[in-house]
Design an enzyme around this catalytic site. Structure first.
Site, PDB file in Angstrom:
ATOM      1  CE  LYS A  14     -87.672 -26.899 -30.373  1.00 10.86           C
ATOM      2  NZ  LYS A  14     -88.786 -26.307 -30.922  1.00 10.86           N
ATOM      3  NE  ARG A  88     -91.637 -28.792 -25.373  1.00  7.33           N
ATOM      4  CZ  ARG A  88     -91.279 -29.125 -26.498  1.00  7.33           C
ATOM      5  NH1 ARG A  88     -90.344 -30.007 -26.537  1.00  7.33           N
ATOM      6  NH2 ARG A  88     -91.823 -28.642 -27.229  1.00  7.33           N
ATOM      7  NE  ARG A 127     -93.121 -30.229 -38.049  1.00  4.73           N
ATOM      8  CZ  ARG A 127     -92.906 -29.752 -36.738  1.00  4.73           C
ATOM      9  NH1 ARG A 127     -91.337 -29.440 -36.519  1.00  4.73           N
ATOM     10  NH2 ARG A 127     -93.841 -29.621 -35.796  1.00  4.73           N
ATOM     11  NE  ARG A 161     -94.823 -32.974 -34.583  1.00  5.36           N
ATOM     12  CZ  ARG A 161     -94.004 -32.211 -33.935  1.00  5.36           C
ATOM     13  NH1 ARG A 161     -92.576 -32.371 -34.305  1.00  5.36           N
ATOM     14  NH2 ARG A 161     -94.292 -31.548 -32.902  1.00  5.36           N
ATOM     15  NE  ARG A 172     -96.465 -28.156 -31.246  1.00  4.29           N
ATOM     16  CZ  ARG A 172     -96.391 -28.513 -32.379  1.00  4.29           C
ATOM     17  NH1 ARG A 172     -97.463 -28.562 -33.288  1.00  4.29           N
ATOM     18  NH2 ARG A 172     -95.220 -28.375 -32.994  1.00  4.29           N
TER      19      ARG A 172
HETATM   20  P1  AP5 Z   1     -88.635 -27.884 -37.340  1.00  2.16           P
HETATM   21  O1  AP5 Z   1     -86.916 -27.739 -37.291  1.00  2.16           O
HETATM   22  O2  AP5 Z   1     -89.288 -29.115 -37.617  1.00  2.16           O
HETATM   23  O3  AP5 Z   1     -88.995 -27.099 -36.026  1.00  2.16           O
HETATM   24  P2  AP5 Z   1     -88.877 -27.236 -34.449  1.00  2.16           P
HETATM   25  O4  AP5 Z   1     -88.297 -26.177 -33.878  1.00  2.16           O
HETATM   26  O5  AP5 Z   1     -88.079 -28.613 -34.280  1.00  2.16           O
HETATM   27  O6  AP5 Z   1     -90.474 -27.548 -34.269  1.00  2.16           O
HETATM   28  P3  AP5 Z   1     -91.402 -28.743 -33.653  1.00  2.16           P
HETATM   29  O7  AP5 Z   1     -92.611 -28.488 -33.929  1.00  2.16           O
HETATM   30  O8  AP5 Z   1     -90.623 -29.991 -33.581  1.00  2.16           O
HETATM   31  O9  AP5 Z   1     -91.057 -28.315 -31.928  1.00  2.16           O
HETATM   32  P4  AP5 Z   1     -91.848 -28.756 -30.723  1.00  2.16           P
HETATM   33  O10 AP5 Z   1     -90.945 -28.186 -29.756  1.00  2.16           O
HETATM   34  O11 AP5 Z   1     -93.211 -28.097 -30.923  1.00  2.16           O
HETATM   35  O12 AP5 Z   1     -91.940 -30.325 -30.731  1.00  2.16           O
HETATM   36  P5  AP5 Z   1     -91.243 -31.373 -30.452  1.00  2.16           P
HETATM   37  O13 AP5 Z   1     -91.384 -32.657 -30.965  1.00  2.16           O
HETATM   38  O14 AP5 Z   1     -90.088 -30.994 -29.549  1.00  2.16           O
HETATM   39  O15 AP5 Z   1     -89.104 -26.514 -38.504  1.00  2.16           O
HETATM   40  C1  AP5 Z   1     -90.483 -26.580 -38.614  1.00  2.16           C
HETATM   41  C2  AP5 Z   1     -90.807 -26.383 -40.060  1.00  2.16           C
HETATM   42  O16 AP5 Z   1     -90.064 -25.105 -40.502  1.00  2.16           O
HETATM   43  C3  AP5 Z   1     -90.035 -27.479 -41.201  1.00  2.16           C
HETATM   44  O17 AP5 Z   1     -91.210 -27.787 -42.151  1.00  2.16           O
HETATM   45  C4  AP5 Z   1     -88.936 -26.783 -41.719  1.00  2.16           C
HETATM   46  O18 AP5 Z   1     -88.508 -27.272 -42.905  1.00  2.16           O
HETATM   47  C5  AP5 Z   1     -89.352 -25.479 -41.500  1.00  2.16           C
HETATM   48  N1  AP5 Z   1     -88.137 -24.571 -41.317  1.00  2.16           N
HETATM   49  C6  AP5 Z   1     -87.366 -25.002 -40.430  1.00  2.16           C
HETATM   50  N2  AP5 Z   1     -86.243 -23.730 -40.299  1.00  2.16           N
HETATM   51  C7  AP5 Z   1     -86.464 -22.809 -41.431  1.00  2.16           C
HETATM   52  C8  AP5 Z   1     -85.889 -21.907 -41.932  1.00  2.16           C
HETATM   53  N3  AP5 Z   1     -84.962 -21.172 -41.149  1.00  2.16           N
HETATM   54  N4  AP5 Z   1     -86.649 -21.089 -42.716  1.00  2.16           N
HETATM   55  C9  AP5 Z   1     -87.768 -21.489 -43.496  1.00  2.16           C
HETATM   56  N5  AP5 Z   1     -88.354 -22.813 -43.091  1.00  2.16           N
HETATM   57  C10 AP5 Z   1     -87.867 -23.556 -41.903  1.00  2.16           C
HETATM   58  O19 AP5 Z   1     -92.560 -31.760 -28.853  1.00  2.16           O
HETATM   59  C11 AP5 Z   1     -93.642 -32.282 -29.633  1.00  2.16           C
HETATM   60  C12 AP5 Z   1     -94.944 -32.670 -28.088  1.00  2.16           C
HETATM   61  O20 AP5 Z   1     -94.008 -33.395 -27.235  1.00  2.16           O
HETATM   62  C13 AP5 Z   1     -94.750 -31.392 -27.246  1.00  2.16           C
HETATM   63  O21 AP5 Z   1     -95.848 -30.467 -27.671  1.00  2.16           O
HETATM   64  C14 AP5 Z   1     -95.092 -32.148 -25.844  1.00  2.16           C
HETATM   65  O22 AP5 Z   1     -96.268 -32.587 -25.767  1.00  2.16           O
HETATM   66  C15 AP5 Z   1     -93.934 -33.149 -25.988  1.00  2.16           C
HETATM   67  N6  AP5 Z   1     -92.776 -32.758 -25.224  1.00  2.16           N
HETATM   68  C16 AP5 Z   1     -91.625 -32.700 -26.259  1.00  2.16           C
HETATM   69  N7  AP5 Z   1     -90.530 -32.669 -25.098  1.00  2.16           N
HETATM   70  C17 AP5 Z   1     -91.190 -32.390 -24.074  1.00  2.16           C
HETATM   71  C18 AP5 Z   1     -90.532 -31.798 -22.842  1.00  2.16           C
HETATM   72  N8  AP5 Z   1     -89.187 -31.803 -22.816  1.00  2.16           N
HETATM   73  N9  AP5 Z   1     -91.391 -31.893 -21.980  1.00  2.16           N
HETATM   74  C19 AP5 Z   1     -92.690 -31.950 -21.953  1.00  2.16           C
HETATM   75  N10 AP5 Z   1     -93.296 -32.171 -22.898  1.00  2.16           N
HETATM   76  C20 AP5 Z   1     -92.453 -32.546 -24.065  1.00  2.16           C
END
Ligand code: AP5
Length: 216
Positions: A14, A88, A127, A161, A172
């Site tokens: 994402k 979410r 990552r 992270r 997660r």
């Molecule tokens: P990346 O693009 O970083 O993946 P992502 O989907 O953004 O993954 P996240 O881990 O950031 O998502 P998340 O939803 O767990 O975290 P968030 O920060 O929102 O890609 C991942 C890796 O893969 C990278 O190294 C990239 O290079 C590689 N890659 C990407 N695309 C690729 C491809 N096509 N092929 C090969 N490699 C690829 O949330 C963190 C925490 O915050 C949550 O756990 C929760 O505690 C809290 N939080 C955030 N939002 C909310 C909410 N709305 N409600 C409640 N709690 C929340």
């Protein structure tokens, strides 16, 4: 003005795709994960409150994240918003619909980024990001050109992270399937859902997302 949700489990890509849309289309990325991490770094009361929940891989309360998004939307003036990691829960999805309609706007698409759980561990554990400009890298698939130096801004502040480990990822993923994946049905029923194969190469996923946005 185009408003899109990128919906998918941790590691679906994402953030990677959102950053491309910012550069290519001048849209604004609204990542609740990034906002919460900024709050932690700032040492604010809210940041301290959410730190343990995030590290364990749980979801922060709806009240907090809806408040963060409301505040950002009040600034306005964007070519469109990319909602990355929000909503979410069903309560967050309803709140987003209300906020957009109060602004006289709507959602144009919800992109479901489909992956197999098997690849997620590898993506998450490998990552790292730039602590200065947030560019996203991966040990195997997308390392920086010069080790230890960000390709985008030249910073040497590359970070991993605290929640990017297998144990936290398991939690997660559980949270995703219990609380977030029902949104796929929710947006399908509304006619907004578009599915994209997020196992493909980054450029191919980007082309698929662009084609969804161009079709409207
Ligand atoms: P990346 O693009 O970083 O993946 P992502 O989907 O953004 O993954 P996240 O881990 O950031 O998502 P998340 O939803 O767990 O975290 P968030 O920060 O929102 O890609 C991942 C890796 O893969 C990278 O190294 C990239 O290079 C590689 N890659 C990407 N695309 C690729 C491809 N096509 N092929 C090969 N490699 C690829 O949330 C963190 C925490 O915050 C949550 O756990 C929760 O505690 C809290 N939080 C955030 N939002 C909310 C909410 N709305 N409600 C409640 N709690 C929340």
């Amino acid at each position: 003005m185009t408003n899109v949700i990128l919906l998918g489990p941790p590691g679906a890509g994402k953030g990677t795709q959102a950053k491309r849309l910012v550069v290519e289309r001048g849209m604004t990325q609204l990542s609740t994960g990034d906002m919460l991490r900024e709050a932690r770094i700032s040492g604010s009361e809210m940041g301290l409150k959410v730190a343990a929940v995030m590290d364990a891989g749980g979801l922060v309360t709806d009240e907090i994240v809806i408040g963060l998004i409301r505040e950002k939307l009040q600034h306005g003036g964007s070519a469109g918003y990319i909602f990355d990691g929000f909503p979410r829960t069903l309560a967050q999805a309803d709140a987003l619909g209300d906020l957009l309609s109060q602004m006289g706007q709507k959602l144009d698409a919800v992109v479901a980024m489909e992956v197999d759980d098997g690849v997620l561990v590898r993506r998450i554990v490998g990552r790292y990001t730039c602590g200065n400009c947030s560019a996203v890298y991966h040990d195997e698939t997308h390392p920086t050109a010069k080790p230890g130096v960000c390709d985008s801004c030249g910073s040497t502040n590359l970070v991993r992270r605290a929640d990017d480990n297998e144990e936290s990822l398991r939690h997660r993923l559980m949270e995703y399937y219990k609380k977030t994946s029902p949104l796929i049905g929710y947006y399908y029923a509304k006619g907004d859902l578009k599915r994209v194969d997020a196992l493909a190469k980054v450029e191919e996923v980007a082309a698929a997302v662009s084609s969804v946005l161009d079709r409207g």
